[in-house]
Design a protein around this motif. Structure first.
Motif, mmCIF file in Angstrom:
data_model
loop_
_atom_site.group_PDB
_atom_site.id
_atom_site.type_symbol
_atom_site.label_atom_id
_atom_site.label_comp_id
_atom_site.label_asym_id
_atom_site.label_seq_id
_atom_site.Cartn_x
_atom_site.Cartn_y
_atom_site.Cartn_z
ATOM 1 N N PHE A 264 0.864 -1.345 -0.013
ATOM 2 C CA PHE A 264 -0.158 -0.022 0.266
ATOM 3 C C PHE A 264 0.836 1.220 0.025
ATOM 4 O O PHE A 264 1.843 1.098 0.570
ATOM 5 N N PHE A 265 0.484 2.239 -0.697
ATOM 6 C CA PHE A 265 1.327 3.543 -0.936
ATOM 7 C C PHE A 265 0.069 4.561 -0.828
ATOM 8 O O PHE A 265 -0.752 4.707 -1.815
ATOM 9 N N GLN A 266 0.609 5.605 -0.049
ATOM 10 C CA GLN A 266 -0.664 6.800 0.193
ATOM 11 C C GLN A 266 0.457 7.928 -0.610
ATOM 12 O O GLN A 266 1.558 8.259 -0.077
ATOM 13 N N TYR A 267 -0.103 8.610 -1.461
ATOM 14 C CA TYR A 267 0.505 9.621 -2.233
ATOM 15 C C TYR A 267 0.694 10.911 -1.300
ATOM 16 O O TYR A 267 -0.408 11.368 -0.751
ATOM 17 N N PRO A 268 1.683 11.787 -1.500
ATOM 18 C CA PRO A 268 1.586 12.711 -0.735
ATOM 19 C C PRO A 268 0.575 13.817 -1.415
ATOM 20 O O PRO A 268 0.303 13.877 -2.603
ATOM 21 N N GLU A 269 0.003 14.789 -0.336
ATOM 22 C CA GLU A 269 -0.875 15.705 -0.855
ATOM 23 C C GLU A 269 -0.444 16.409 -1.989
ATOM 24 O O GLU A 269 0.838 17.155 -1.946
ATOM 25 N N GLY A 270 -1.300 16.783 -2.694
ATOM 26 C CA GLY A 270 -0.835 17.728 -4.222
ATOM 27 C C GLY A 270 -0.019 16.660 -5.090
ATOM 28 O O GLY A 270 0.812 17.167 -6.296
ATOM 29 N N THR A 271 -0.142 15.533 -5.216
ATOM 30 C CA THR A 271 0.362 14.620 -6.279
ATOM 31 C C THR A 271 -0.829 14.282 -7.573
ATOM 32 O O THR A 271 -1.675 13.788 -7.274
ATOM 33 N N PHE A 272 -0.158 14.990 -8.690
ATOM 34 C CA PHE A 272 -1.123 14.874 -9.871
ATOM 35 C C PHE A 272 -0.638 14.179 -10.978
ATOM 36 O O PHE A 272 0.502 14.167 -11.153
ATOM 37 N N ALA A 273 -1.637 13.643 -11.981
ATOM 38 C CA ALA A 273 -1.371 13.259 -13.245
ATOM 39 C C ALA A 273 -1.912 14.006 -14.269
ATOM 40 O O ALA A 273 -2.959 14.346 -14.156
ATOM 41 N N LYS A 274 -0.876 14.743 -14.958
ATOM 42 C CA LYS A 274 -1.283 15.588 -15.987
ATOM 43 C C LYS A 274 -1.039 15.281 -17.349
ATOM 44 O O LYS A 274 -0.100 14.464 -17.463
ATOM 45 N N ALA A 275 -1.462 15.878 -18.323
ATOM 46 C CA ALA A 275 -1.428 15.622 -19.861
ATOM 47 C C ALA A 275 0.024 16.382 -20.083
ATOM 48 O O ALA A 275 0.137 17.113 -20.767
ATOM 49 N N GLU B 140 1.952 5.414 -12.404
ATOM 50 C CA GLU B 140 1.674 6.879 -12.517
ATOM 51 C C GLU B 140 1.678 7.139 -13.813
ATOM 52 O O GLU B 140 1.122 8.229 -14.458
ATOM 53 N N GLN B 141 2.919 7.015 -14.638
ATOM 54 C CA GLN B 141 3.083 7.397 -16.043
ATOM 55 C C GLN B 141 2.172 7.124 -16.862
ATOM 56 O O GLN B 141 1.627 7.595 -17.916
ATOM 57 N N LEU B 142 1.349 5.903 -16.798
ATOM 58 C CA LEU B 142 0.252 5.365 -17.425
ATOM 59 C C LEU B 142 -0.891 6.464 -17.424
ATOM 60 O O LEU B 142 -1.648 6.646 -18.282
ATOM 61 N N LEU B 143 -1.395 6.835 -15.999
ATOM 62 C CA LEU B 143 -2.395 7.794 -15.931
ATOM 63 C C LEU B 143 -2.051 9.225 -16.745
ATOM 64 O O LEU B 143 -2.805 9.514 -17.230
ATOM 65 N N GLU B 144 -0.608 9.435 -16.723
ATOM 66 C CA GLU B 144 -0.398 10.742 -17.400
ATOM 67 C C GLU B 144 -0.548 10.490 -19.087
ATOM 68 O O GLU B 144 -0.804 11.332 -19.748
ATOM 69 N N SER B 145 -0.188 9.101 -19.267
ATOM 70 C CA SER B 145 -0.216 8.680 -20.710
ATOM 71 C C SER B 145 -1.782 8.795 -21.329
ATOM 72 O O SER B 145 -2.022 9.316 -22.422
ATOM 73 N N ILE B 146 -2.605 8.291 -20.208
ATOM 74 C CA ILE B 146 -4.068 8.224 -20.614
ATOM 75 C C ILE B 146 -4.759 9.600 -21.018
ATOM 76 O O ILE B 146 -5.192 9.796 -21.879
ATOM 77 N N ILE B 147 -4.260 10.363 -19.978
ATOM 78 C CA ILE B 147 -4.874 11.884 -20.284
ATOM 79 C C ILE B 147 -4.137 12.586 -21.136
ATOM 80 O O ILE B 147 -4.734 13.721 -21.627
ATOM 81 N N SER B 148 -3.006 12.148 -21.761
ATOM 82 C CA SER B 148 -2.310 12.901 -22.821
ATOM 83 C C SER B 148 -2.750 12.431 -24.128
ATOM 84 O O SER B 148 -2.403 13.054 -25.181
#
Length: 234
Positions: free
Chosen positions: A39-50, A64-72
């Motif tokens: 389990f891992f909790q992300y620090p506050e303000g961790t975003f995945a952007k395009a 996390e890079q996959l999420l960035e890739s999806i939104i990009s």
């Protein structure tokens, strides 16, 4: 114009939602009897952007890079690349969808990452990430993305048999899921849950799903739901 942007972002959100009930499943679910679950909790303000301008930049080495890739993703080939099973399993997007992605404000449309559960499914590394959508003109929504590491990169997937676990990851408060997975909580209620869903080998994901189901059937257990459910989630 804003209305169309909202529509396309809603479609984007649901395309990565782990709750998609696809008849054509692209993985076989089998929780190993002994598997490292983290389990891992992300620090506050961790975003995945395009952040990517092309598919070539999106190596998807990390979930996390996959999420960035999806939104990009700005073309269907890129969507296929992000999806386990490729074109056969990927959702088909219209050009209008990609046009909106290319023109949206990348700093005001993003995923806020909350926590991550990682484990194996049939010896395949698997991750479920809880996130919140931040899209202009829309309310903040909760979601979860299921991903697997196949062919040297993380790819999004969905399967009916992973729906319950993904809902658990999405709905649970971080401190509750952490206490269950890591068995490090001082809260007697969380400790009791952790004991019920664990064996000598550690956390049993099947038992966790059974425990979760018992809170809703045959009657809703409001006390336990109040304990574990993140009020920001649906």
């Amino acid at each position: 114009m804003k209305h169309k942007l909202i529509q396309i972002l809603i479609l984007l959100f649901f395309s990565i939602s782990c709750n998609a009930q696809e008849e054509d499943a692209n993985l076989i679910l089998s929780y190993p009897e002994e598997s490292e679950i983290s389990f891992f909790q992300y620090p506050e303000g961790t975003f995945a952007k395009a952040i990517y301008k092309s598919q070539a930049e999106a190596t998807n080495v990390y979930p996390e890079q996959l999420l960035e890739s999806i939104i990009s993703a700005t073309n269907q080939e890129w969507v296929n690349y992000n999806t386990l099973g490729g074109a056969e399993k990927a959702s088909q997007k219209k050009q209008s969808h990609f046009d909106k992605i290319m023109t949206m404000d990348k700093d005001n449309n993003y995923f806020e990452l909350d926590h991550k559960l990682t484990f194996t499914v049939g010896d395949v590394p698997t991750a479920i990430i809880k996130f919140f959508t931040h899209f202009e003109g829309m309310d903040v929504l909760s979601g979860a993305a299921v991903m697997q590491f196949v062919d040297g990169r993380w790819q999004k997937t969905s399967h009916p048999s992973l729906s319950t676990l993904s809902i658990i990851v999405m709905r649970m408060k971080s401190e509750v899921l952490e206490g269950i997975v890591l068995q490090n909580s001082d809260d007697p209620n969380i400790k009791a849950i952790a004991e019920r869903v664990s064996t000598e080998a550690g956390l049993d994901l099947s038992l966790l799903e059974e425990e979760f189901g018992s809170w809703y059937s045959p009657e809703i257990d409001e006390t336990k739901i109040e304990l574990y459910k993140d009020p920001r989630t649906w």
